[in-house]
Motif scaffolding. Structure first.
Motif, short mmCIF file in Angstrom:
data_model
loop_
_atom_site.label_atom_id
_atom_site.label_comp_id
_atom_site.label_asym_id
_atom_site.label_seq_id
_atom_site.Cartn_x
_atom_site.Cartn_y
_atom_site.Cartn_z
N UNK A 74 32.47 38.25 34.74
CA UNK A 74 33.64 38.87 34.11
C UNK A 74 33.44 40.38 34.08
N UNK A 75 34.50 41.10 34.44
CA UNK A 75 34.44 42.56 34.47
C UNK A 75 35.68 43.12 33.79
N UNK A 76 35.54 44.34 33.27
CA UNK A 76 36.70 45.11 32.84
C UNK A 76 36.69 46.39 33.64
N UNK A 77 37.79 46.69 34.33
CA UNK A 77 37.90 47.89 35.16
C UNK A 77 38.96 48.78 34.58
N UNK A 78 38.59 50.01 34.22
CA UNK A 78 39.52 50.98 33.66
C UNK A 78 40.04 51.85 34.79
N UNK A 79 41.37 52.02 34.90
CA UNK A 79 41.96 52.72 36.03
C UNK A 79 42.30 54.17 35.73
N UNK A 80 41.88 54.69 34.57
CA UNK A 80 42.13 56.09 34.25
C UNK A 80 40.94 56.92 34.74
N UNK A 82 38.00 58.16 37.10
CA UNK A 82 37.14 57.47 38.06
C UNK A 82 37.18 55.98 37.79
N UNK A 83 37.02 55.22 38.85
CA UNK A 83 36.96 53.76 38.74
C UNK A 83 35.69 53.39 37.97
N UNK A 84 35.85 52.70 36.85
CA UNK A 84 34.74 52.49 35.94
C UNK A 84 34.65 51.00 35.62
N UNK A 85 33.48 50.39 35.83
CA UNK A 85 33.34 48.95 35.67
C UNK A 85 32.40 48.64 34.52
N UNK A 86 32.83 47.77 33.62
CA UNK A 86 31.98 47.26 32.55
C UNK A 86 31.76 45.78 32.84
N UNK A 296 45.15 39.45 49.76
CA UNK A 296 45.33 39.54 48.32
C UNK A 296 44.02 39.94 47.64
N UNK A 297 42.93 39.33 48.08
CA UNK A 297 41.62 39.63 47.48
C UNK A 297 41.27 41.10 47.67
N UNK A 298 41.52 41.62 48.87
CA UNK A 298 41.19 43.01 49.18
C UNK A 298 42.11 43.99 48.47
N UNK A 299 43.40 43.72 48.53
CA UNK A 299 44.39 44.72 48.10
C UNK A 299 44.87 44.47 46.68
N UNK A 300 45.47 43.32 46.43
CA UNK A 300 46.06 43.07 45.11
C UNK A 300 45.00 43.05 44.02
N UNK A 305 37.95 48.48 47.23
CA UNK A 305 37.20 49.63 46.71
C UNK A 305 35.72 49.30 46.51
N UNK A 306 35.39 48.01 46.41
CA UNK A 306 34.01 47.61 46.18
C UNK A 306 33.20 47.50 47.46
N UNK A 307 33.87 47.53 48.62
CA UNK A 307 33.17 47.36 49.90
C UNK A 307 33.52 48.50 50.85
#
Length: 337
Positions: A74-80, A82-86, A296-300, A305-307
């Motif tokens: 499980x991740x939380x990604x904030x879009x404000x 820089x791309x930031x992953x928790x 969908x996996x790549x774009x939606x 952005x991870x690869x």
């Protein structure tokens, strides 16, 4: 984002994403139900001193009688900015092992407290690695995806007999030459399963005259898996290990059920390591569901952005038309975000 879409969770076969534009106006929000595996699930978020994220199955007879045993990231990604992953602070494999005997029944069984304040848009991303149910006989829990992929079998006795014909070379009358060895097989079985093989044996081609078929683009192991599928004797692990080779052979020899089996299987475990290869295979072998799922996996779901390094290599060597399709999807997604 409309009121209804604020509670909607987007899904693929094993991935769920909940996009949240603004949580400032409330302290609690619960998603609409979304289906992964056999269960309907909910995500919920609650703001107090921390942000609490919960994942739990919808209460039903199925949940009461056979609750899921889940492994997931499980991740939380904030879009404000820089791309930031928790990411959940506990290692996922250890976490899964720690809850192996704990069935997820209620909204208190998985609670993740995030101490970092979040502002603006953010995404909750859940990637299911496995879903299991308790064994009726009291043994080890069983993966539902293993059950689904191995459950479709014809009569066991007939299949076992066909398997013995191949394994023990009982009255074989054709030799198949792979890239690194040879295997005996039966014309009648091959002809019954493939119109391409049937045509070979019906006309005066070299395969009929020499009683030999050259399949130089397959290794012995892959060719053995191919024949095992034709004879109804393939094991799940063998099938999974050779899916792409089997897909190529199914397309080449016009074995529709094998092609569909590969298509369905490749849909089940798309991830960042294989998505680009699967996208190219989907384009090459005209697999629309797989192509749509990879896109969908790549774009939606934002996995492109991870690869970035792999995607840059893909742009250098991939099919030009396919690359153009990906960029078209990206541009459409940006317009709607």
């Amino acid at each position: 984002m409309t009121d209804s879409s604020a509670y909607r969770v987007q899904t693929t076969s094993r991935l769920a994403q909940w996009r949240i534009d603004n949580l400032a106006s409330c302290t609690y929000r619960k998603s609409d139900p979304f289906k992964i595996g056999k269960w309907n699930w909910h995500l919920s978020i609650e703001k107090n001193r921390a942000l609490y994220v919960k994942l739990y199955p919808e209460i039903s007879n199925l949940t009461r009688e056979n609750p899921p045993i889940a492994s997931f990231i499980i991740r939380v990604v904030c879009s404000v900015g820089d791309r930031k992953t928790l990411t959940h602070p506990v290692n996922v494999s250890n976490f899964a092992a720690e809850i192996t005997d704990k069935q997820i029944k209620s909204n208190d069984d998985f609670v993740w407290a995030i101490e970092v304040p979040l502002t603006g848009k953010f995404i909750i991303d859940v990637e299911f690695l496995d879903l299991k149910t308790a064994s009726p006989g009291g043994g080890e829990p069983c993966s539902i995806w293993t059950e689904e992929s191995t459950g479709r079998r014809s009569n066991a006795t007939a299949l076992a007999s066909l398997g013995r014909m191949l394994a023990e070379s009982i009255h074989t009358d054709i030799t198949i030459n792979a890239s690194d060895g040879s295997i005996g097989a039966h014309r009648s079985v091959l002809a019954a399963r493939s119109p391409v093989f049937r045509s070979m044996f019906a006309h005066n081609l070299k395969e009929k005259e020499l009683s030999m078929i050259n399949i130089s683009d397959m290794t012995m192991e892959a060719c053995q898996a191919f024949l095992n599928y034709i004879y109804g004797n393939i094991e799940r692990e063998e099938f999974l290990a050779h899916r792409l080779s089997l897909l190529r052979a199914a397309d080449k020899y016009d074995i529709a059920d094998l092609k569909e089996a590969c298509h369905d299987s490749l849909l089940e475990d798309i991830d960042t390591k294989n998505v680009l290869d699967r996208l190219q295979s989907a384009s090459l072998y005209q697999l629309p569901k797989l192509k749509t799922s990879c896109m969908r996996y790549l774009v939606k779901f934002g996995k492109i952005f991870d690869i970035r390094d792999d995607f840059n290599a893909f742009m250098q060597s991939g099919d030009r038309d396919l690359i153009a399709e990906v960029f078209h999807e990206v541009l459409n997604a940006w317009k709607g975000f």
